[in-house]
Design an enzyme around this catalytic site. Sequence first.
Site, PDB file in Angstrom:
ATOM      1  N   ARG A  15       2.106   1.183  15.122  1.00 41.13           N
ATOM      2  CA  ARG A  15       1.867   0.998  13.697  1.00 41.13           C
ATOM      3  C   ARG A  15       2.076  -0.439  13.298  1.00 41.13           C
ATOM      4  NH1 ARG A  15       5.627   5.042  10.297  1.00 41.13           N
ATOM      5  NH2 ARG A  15       4.616   4.009   8.560  1.00 41.13           N
ATOM      6  N   THR A  55       6.889  27.100   5.572  1.00 41.36           N
ATOM      7  CA  THR A  55       5.604  26.478   5.251  1.00 41.36           C
ATOM      8  C   THR A  55       4.465  27.366   5.725  1.00 41.36           C
ATOM      9  OG1 THR A  55       6.719  24.390   5.692  1.00 41.36           O
ATOM     10  CG2 THR A  55       4.353  24.299   5.347  1.00 41.36           C
ATOM     11  N   GLU A  62      12.058  13.201  -0.223  1.00 42.86           N
ATOM     12  CA  GLU A  62      10.999  12.545  -0.996  1.00 42.86           C
ATOM     13  C   GLU A  62       9.619  13.066  -0.608  1.00 42.86           C
ATOM     14  OE1 GLU A  62      10.526  10.556  -3.460  1.00 42.86           O
ATOM     15  OE2 GLU A  62       8.472   9.885  -3.108  1.00 42.86           O
ATOM     16  N   TRP A  99       7.213  -0.067   3.829  1.00 49.61           N
ATOM     17  CA  TRP A  99       7.737   0.609   2.642  1.00 49.61           C
ATOM     18  C   TRP A  99       9.125   1.162   2.915  1.00 49.61           C
ATOM     19  CZ3 TRP A  99       8.949   5.632   0.788  1.00 49.61           C
ATOM     20  CH2 TRP A  99       8.870   6.658   1.749  1.00 49.61           C
ATOM     21  N   SER A 139      12.926   6.152 -13.909  1.00 54.29           N
ATOM     22  CA  SER A 139      11.837   6.927 -14.501  1.00 54.29           C
ATOM     23  C   SER A 139      11.777   8.329 -13.920  1.00 54.29           C
ATOM     24  CB  SER A 139      10.511   6.194 -14.264  1.00 54.29           C
ATOM     25  OG  SER A 139       9.423   7.065 -14.445  1.00 54.29           O
ATOM     26  N   SER A 140      11.865   8.426 -12.587  1.00 47.40           N
ATOM     27  CA  SER A 140      11.768   9.736 -11.938  1.00 47.40           C
ATOM     28  C   SER A 140      12.940  10.632 -12.303  1.00 47.40           C
ATOM     29  CB  SER A 140      11.732   9.572 -10.422  1.00 47.40           C
ATOM     30  OG  SER A 140      10.541   8.968 -10.023  1.00 47.40           O
ATOM     31  N   HIS A 179      14.901  13.023  11.974  1.00 49.61           N
ATOM     32  CA  HIS A 179      13.723  13.109  12.842  1.00 49.61           C
ATOM     33  C   HIS A 179      12.830  11.878  12.659  1.00 49.61           C
ATOM     34  CE1 HIS A 179      11.618  15.516   9.418  1.00 49.61           C
ATOM     35  NE2 HIS A 179      11.122  14.313   9.396  1.00 49.61           N
ATOM     36  N   HIS A 180      13.175  11.041  11.687  1.00 48.20           N
ATOM     37  CA  HIS A 180      12.483   9.764  11.570  1.00 48.20           C
ATOM     38  C   HIS A 180      13.166   8.710  12.441  1.00 48.20           C
ATOM     39  CE1 HIS A 180      10.276  11.145   7.960  1.00 48.20           C
ATOM     40  NE2 HIS A 180      11.385  11.809   7.699  1.00 48.20           N
ATOM     41  N   ASP A 199       6.577  21.520 -26.558  1.00 44.21           N
ATOM     42  CA  ASP A 199       6.583  20.206 -25.909  1.00 44.21           C
ATOM     43  C   ASP A 199       7.685  20.205 -24.858  1.00 44.21           C
ATOM     44  OD1 ASP A 199       5.236  17.278 -27.172  1.00 44.21           O
ATOM     45  OD2 ASP A 199       6.604  17.205 -25.451  1.00 44.21           O
ATOM     46  N   HIS A 226       0.840  -1.194   0.000  1.00 41.87           N
ATOM     47  CA  HIS A 226       0.000   0.000   0.000  1.00 41.87           C
ATOM     48  C   HIS A 226       0.876   1.245   0.000  1.00 41.87           C
ATOM     49  CE1 HIS A 226      -3.031   2.948   1.266  1.00 41.87           C
ATOM     50  NE2 HIS A 226      -2.257   3.258   2.277  1.00 41.87           N
ATOM     51  N   LYS A 264       3.851  30.262   3.443  1.00 44.36           N
ATOM     52  CA  LYS A 264       3.039  29.936   2.270  1.00 44.36           C
ATOM     53  C   LYS A 264       1.553  29.928   2.623  1.00 44.36           C
ATOM     54  CE  LYS A 264       4.614  27.238  -1.006  1.00 44.36           C
ATOM     55  NZ  LYS A 264       5.378  28.033  -1.965  1.00 44.36           N
ATOM     56  N   TYR A 267       8.909  15.933   0.499  1.00 43.56           N
ATOM     57  CA  TYR A 267       8.753  17.273  -0.045  1.00 43.56           C
ATOM     58  C   TYR A 267       8.573  17.236  -1.550  1.00 43.56           C
ATOM     59  CZ  TYR A 267       9.332  19.031   4.528  1.00 43.56           C
ATOM     60  OH  TYR A 267       9.106  19.286   5.847  1.00 43.56           O
ATOM     61  N   HIS A 323      13.333  11.948   3.442  1.00 41.23           N
ATOM     62  CA  HIS A 323      12.711  13.193   3.792  1.00 41.23           C
ATOM     63  C   HIS A 323      12.510  14.113   2.600  1.00 41.23           C
ATOM     64  CE1 HIS A 323      10.519  15.571   6.415  1.00 41.23           C
ATOM     65  NE2 HIS A 323      10.969  16.550   5.664  1.00 41.23           N
ATOM     66  N   SER A 369      -1.395  27.354  -5.486  1.00 37.93           N
ATOM     67  CA  SER A 369      -1.065  28.737  -5.838  1.00 37.93           C
ATOM     68  C   SER A 369      -1.623  29.138  -7.182  1.00 37.93           C
ATOM     69  CB  SER A 369       0.458  28.915  -5.842  1.00 37.93           C
ATOM     70  OG  SER A 369       0.986  28.738  -4.554  1.00 37.93           O
TER      71      SER A 369
END
Lengths: 390, 540, 179
Positions: free
Chosen positions: B465, B343, B270, B156, B184-185, B317-318, B120, B91, B346, B272, B268, B283
């Site tokens: 979890r 943040t 990722e 994951w 790909s990314s 922090h993880h 293009d 998931h 914004k 963002y 991390h 925006s």
Amino acid sequence: MDNFERGYVRLLKPIITINTLILGMVSTPLLAQQSTLNMTEGVTGISNTVYNLHMTILYICIAIAVIVFGIMFWSLYQHRKSKGAVAAKFHESTTVEIIWTAIPIVILIGMAIPSTQALILMEDTTEADITIQITGSQWKWHYRYFDHDLEFYSRLTTSQAEINNEIEKQQHYLKEVDNPLVLPINKKVRFLITADDVIHSWWVPAFAVKKDANPGFINEAWTKIDTPGTYRGQCAELCGKDHGFMPIVVTALEPEAFDNWLAQAQVTAKQQLQAEQQSLTQTMDMPTMMSLGEEVYNRACLACHQASGQGIPGAFPALKNSPVALGDVNKHINIVLHGVSGTAMASFAKQLSKKELAAVITFERNAWGNNTGDIVQPSQIDAALTSINQ
Amino acid sequence: MSEIQLKDNADKTILDAPAITTHIDHHSAPHGYKRWLFSTNHKDIGTLYLWFSLTMFFIGGAMAMIIRAELFQPGLQLIEPNFFNQMTTSHGLIMVFGAVMPAFVGLANWMLPLMIGAPDMALPRMNNWSFWILPFAFSLLLLSLFTEGGGPNFGWTFYPPLSTQYSPDSTAMFVFSIHLMGISSIMGAINVIVTIFNMRAPGMTLMKMPMFVWTWLITAFLLIAVMPVLAGAVTMILTDKYFGTSFFDAAGGGDPVLFQHVFWFFGHPEVYIMILPSFGIISAIIPTFARKQLFGYHSMVYATASIAILSFTVWAHHMFTVGLPLAAELFFMYCTMLISVPTGVKIFNWIATLWRGSITFEVPMLFSLAFIVLFTIGGFSGLMLAITPADFQYHDTYFVVAHFHYVLVTGAVFSIMAAAYYWLPKWTGYMFNEKLGKWHFWCSLISVNLLFFPMHFLGLAGMPRRIPDYALQFADINKIVSIGGFLFGLSQLIFVAVVVMAVRGGKKAPAKPWEGAEGLEWTVPSPAPYHTFDTPPEVK
Amino acid sequence: MTQPKIKKQLRLLIFSVVGMFGFGFALVPLYDVFCDITGLNGKDYSRATAVPMSSIDESRTVKVEFVTYLNKKLPWQFKPEIRSIELHPGERYQVSFVAINQSDQDTFGRAVPSITPGYGAQYLVKTECFCFQEQMLAANEEAMMPLIFYIDPNIPADISTLTLAYTLFKNEPTEVAMR
């Protein structure tokens, strides 16, 4: 939808959110009570500090949310085109940007100071009165009292029948063990935490102690319990299939009661050792072994190999009609003693007594129609432990 | 701008779009499967990404339904714990790498050239490959679930030694699938950067670009910086498991915690990567429906860049519970708290955009407004998580699950839906069914909060979890959460209906269906012709 | 673009790619050098250090605890001779670890150290340690494995206890690189 309905629908959103906010504000005093909704205050100085820090930050966040969302919802209501609002032209202001950068920074500094103080306190493991070595394995905990010759495994005792919804679940469902960790109150207890296989994590919310158990490495944590009682926690790092089934139970006793318990536990451990030595000279009969074996099987093997002995295809092999249970008895013994590396089959040599090991292997070789007629004796287990078969 | 020959679209769908081409056609547009397999057209490739993402969203969603069904009541009713772990792992992988990221890339492909007045993307053939790698990558991942030992079951985040010494044989499939997604990314990110730097219409300086372009430019740099790190981490897992290395094995001199550092150095930034494009979308939409220019454009650009740079300084922090030194814990606590400043800037700027605007509440606006409120709630729980001593009680509990689902579902996913509703008329040439869209919104809004808000309480009350079964005190709230989950899943079927109906027909959409919209994409007809901006527009 | 320009760019690109691969390979020895110089990653904790001439700090003692863990694959017993000792910083001390190979086959074991608190690790200076290389015990053999160490007098005042944990892992009987 006519204009009236449109207007009503547009009001719905701010109404719902204002109501939710009000509910939130009203419920925070409720949250402040011990409930199933909020963090526990716990029974240590640190856990109380952490709880207060948590509530403080939460209140600050709620206050900011009320102000910010209040302004936003007011604007959504007041500046609607349907209300006749005409858009203004302004689109920048350096002053305003500086203000709403500076104010959050000040608030953050305000939060950081008590947080730093709390953290420094939490990380000070010096001057402990008693040290406990904690080892996490798949899927149980092992405790050893550093200064005494006392060690034991602590395993979940909730029955498979409860888990499988065959009988009603008891009060401490999934949070009960056979041998809780017993600690004295009012003494600084230091934990040395490691793991045997994968990463686990030892967590007791009432102490605000959570520390990962890393295999091959040792971590320190500490607590000082104020109140006697029973405190329950869980493993807090995914460690395989029974990650949710390896709870922690701590019994905290007054210092005298603890000393008594410790002395008694050491005596009991010695007795068990003697009984084990004696069992090596005994020859047990089939009914005894089958009965004890079945009890051990239900406790230690059933979760994977199932009550039917048929295992779970693709994950846990069957024992019924299996080559192992029907074949060479020494190979069977070796697997139970040392596990099978690269699989989930753990080694049970240290977890069960020699008599229990002999009994459960006997049971596996004769149950479910296997009927080999083999009776494994404790002395065979002893012999096997001094020989190594790859 | 070139003259466009419009045919009557009444019976055509977006799949027939080649009929609408400019007279600068130098080859007949391909039809059938070749059109899609060999496409070098940013609109078609964008469409492919978006449909792919929607499909993966439902597959990942089905796994979530299985999880919530098992967690509906205490006890094990439906699945084995090992399969439950496979579901939670898949998931996460599918939603992160298969739904959210491809959706943003799809939006980038469709909208970036239109927004900057380019014909293009800079590298159209690489663009094609970037997409077509993905079905292979995810087939590999999904097929691993059907192998004898089962699919990945280690979360994951795949921490070793669980993912190396105790993992199923299919782990190699998982590793290669991640490699493919990463490739790909990275290629997509290169394409985005080159396009934005090289192909803007004359007069469009960097500080005149729409915010969606800015956020994607910064996201692309983040991708290039961290996807290789993920590739490294996953390769070390592969060699530890199959080739006898000991990067993460203490027995050979390694350290399991090393993996966590490497992974989260990717992980991390990722997250963002998964939210910056959202910021760009919001925006774009808020100013349109407030009929007022975005407040503080420069500030928004700097804030986005600050968030991106700071995202490299917070990874541990993880890992607050792994046994970090005190100094490290303090450093990461401070840096993480600091990220809330840009943040917040914004969020304030969006509200200032609304303030004294002239606001209407079409479906894209509803999703965007919900984003602002609910993403901010996710941000608050993030701030709470940043406080290290408190984090010891939150880490690896449902409090964290609540936090990241708020920022990813009511954050990223809502913004993707807002974008879809916003640009559907441009893509399809038809206005979508507003009433159905509103139903989708309200059903989603209520069910998503029913699903994720109570998870805060579960975590605070002590539920960890990644467990398939739980103690009795968690039962009532889990039931509510599961019901919310089922309702949220059902609500998404409304979205599919809206999209399919809009593709097939409806009220014809003008070039600019939204009164307050600004930007080059609204100067081309709806649906956008197959080739647009063959000659660049003049930007003042 | 002109042909020479394309050729030049192509040369540059190929050179960069080759260069990056080369850099990747060079990183292995470079890493060793870097960690040696900076002392990062505890690379100099597993190597013998020269005996110091420094004096013993009589004003304080530090408690050193010894803890052992046995990886379940290893059929040995492994225990410290003593559980803990109070030492003055600078004072050299020798402690033994008893290892018994309970099987009837020769096996190799490797002890991996871990010290807590982490920032105290650099102050526990080993001059001679069985953990520096893998140990081989013959079948049923019992051995006393020595550790000679001292505590660096520069150890911060707030450290009063150092806990040294050894986890003993089973090694295959092949050459194991010294780390």
